[in-house]
Design a protein around this motif. Sequence first.
Motif, mmCIF file in Angstrom:
data_model
loop_
_atom_site.group_PDB
_atom_site.id
_atom_site.type_symbol
_atom_site.label_atom_id
_atom_site.label_comp_id
_atom_site.label_asym_id
_atom_site.label_seq_id
_atom_site.Cartn_x
_atom_site.Cartn_y
_atom_site.Cartn_z
ATOM 1 N N HIS A 26 -6.164 -2.401 10.665
ATOM 2 C CA HIS A 26 -6.505 -2.491 9.299
ATOM 3 C C HIS A 26 -5.148 -1.830 8.347
ATOM 4 O O HIS A 26 -5.236 -2.005 7.011
ATOM 5 C CB HIS A 26 -7.735 -1.803 8.734
ATOM 6 N N THR A 27 -4.238 -1.334 9.177
ATOM 7 C CA THR A 27 -2.974 -0.778 8.647
ATOM 8 C C THR A 27 -3.322 0.418 7.311
ATOM 9 O O THR A 27 -3.011 0.283 6.336
ATOM 10 C CB THR A 27 -2.088 -1.735 8.267
ATOM 11 N N ILE A 28 -4.168 1.197 7.883
ATOM 12 C CA ILE A 28 -4.803 2.112 6.944
ATOM 13 C C ILE A 28 -4.430 3.585 7.530
ATOM 14 O O ILE A 28 -4.679 3.649 8.804
ATOM 15 C CB ILE A 28 -6.242 2.114 6.780
ATOM 16 N N GLN A 86 5.145 2.877 -6.612
ATOM 17 C CA GLN A 86 4.390 3.359 -5.519
ATOM 18 C C GLN A 86 3.184 2.377 -5.437
ATOM 19 O O GLN A 86 2.425 1.688 -6.415
ATOM 20 C CB GLN A 86 3.865 4.721 -5.562
ATOM 21 N N LYS A 87 3.202 1.714 -4.313
ATOM 22 C CA LYS A 87 1.924 0.853 -4.048
ATOM 23 C C LYS A 87 0.765 1.392 -3.489
ATOM 24 O O LYS A 87 0.881 2.347 -2.531
ATOM 25 C CB LYS A 87 2.266 -0.136 -2.717
ATOM 26 N N SER A 88 -0.441 1.274 -4.186
ATOM 27 C CA SER A 88 -1.622 1.788 -3.860
ATOM 28 C C SER A 88 -2.783 0.672 -3.418
ATOM 29 O O SER A 88 -2.672 -0.289 -4.497
ATOM 30 C CB SER A 88 -1.981 2.965 -4.760
ATOM 31 N N ARG A 89 -3.456 0.826 -2.689
ATOM 32 C CA ARG A 89 -4.318 -0.244 -2.536
ATOM 33 C C ARG A 89 -5.744 0.477 -2.619
ATOM 34 O O ARG A 89 -6.122 1.645 -2.356
ATOM 35 C CB ARG A 89 -4.343 -0.777 -1.055
ATOM 36 N N LYS A 90 -6.487 -0.251 -3.316
ATOM 37 C CA LYS A 90 -7.860 -0.106 -3.692
ATOM 38 C C LYS A 90 -9.003 -0.764 -2.639
ATOM 39 O O LYS A 90 -8.838 -1.830 -2.434
ATOM 40 C CB LYS A 90 -8.433 -0.396 -4.953
ATOM 41 N N TYR A 91 -9.880 0.002 -1.975
ATOM 42 C CA TYR A 91 -10.865 -0.658 -1.058
ATOM 43 C C TYR A 91 -12.264 -0.669 -1.793
ATOM 44 O O TYR A 91 -12.482 0.366 -2.406
ATOM 45 C CB TYR A 91 -10.764 0.083 0.159
ATOM 46 N N SER A 92 -12.991 -1.542 -1.511
ATOM 47 C CA SER A 92 -14.418 -1.571 -1.873
ATOM 48 C C SER A 92 -15.209 -0.631 -1.149
ATOM 49 O O SER A 92 -14.878 -0.485 0.006
ATOM 50 C CB SER A 92 -14.951 -2.992 -1.847
ATOM 51 N N LYS A 150 -15.204 0.304 3.087
ATOM 52 C CA LYS A 150 -15.310 1.541 3.602
ATOM 53 C C LYS A 150 -16.383 1.733 4.434
ATOM 54 O O LYS A 150 -16.013 2.456 5.597
ATOM 55 C CB LYS A 150 -15.220 2.372 2.397
ATOM 56 N N THR A 196 -7.043 8.659 5.837
ATOM 57 C CA THR A 196 -7.916 8.051 4.835
ATOM 58 C C THR A 196 -9.281 7.608 5.784
ATOM 59 O O THR A 196 -10.381 7.617 5.051
ATOM 60 C CB THR A 196 -7.308 6.419 4.250
#
Length: 131
Positions: A40-42, A9-15, A19, A46
């Motif tokens: 932003h393809t979010i 599973q790919k998970s992205r972390k955003y600062s 946000k 979220t």
Amino acid sequence: MKSTIKLIQKSRKYSEAFKKSIVKDFESGKFSVPQLERIHTISNVTIYRWIYKYSTINQPGQRIVEMENSSTKKLKSLEAKVKELECMVGQKQIQIDYLEKVIDLANQELHIDLKKNSNTPLSNGSVTKRK
């Protein structure tokens, strides 16, 4: 022997700054949540979570409700207005070109100078020039 393939599973972390910038764009009215989602393809879930967490306008316990297509309708109406104004400018340019051509033809064929400079003397009426 049978091998098993496990999907990672790919998970992205955003600062936190990223946000907050997304929330700021939403609060300023620049973009709607669906627009931010596409840019932003979010996922919109979220983005809404970030809005509830970082919003300076939204108070806890309140739900954000966007009118369906309200921002897109506004954008389309503004685009239509721009298109209408561009059409008007184009028509005015055609009129200007036409009038300049008429002035040039009057000067060539009738020997009437309709374009006067500020330093030329006043005319004596509609007397034509002699060759």
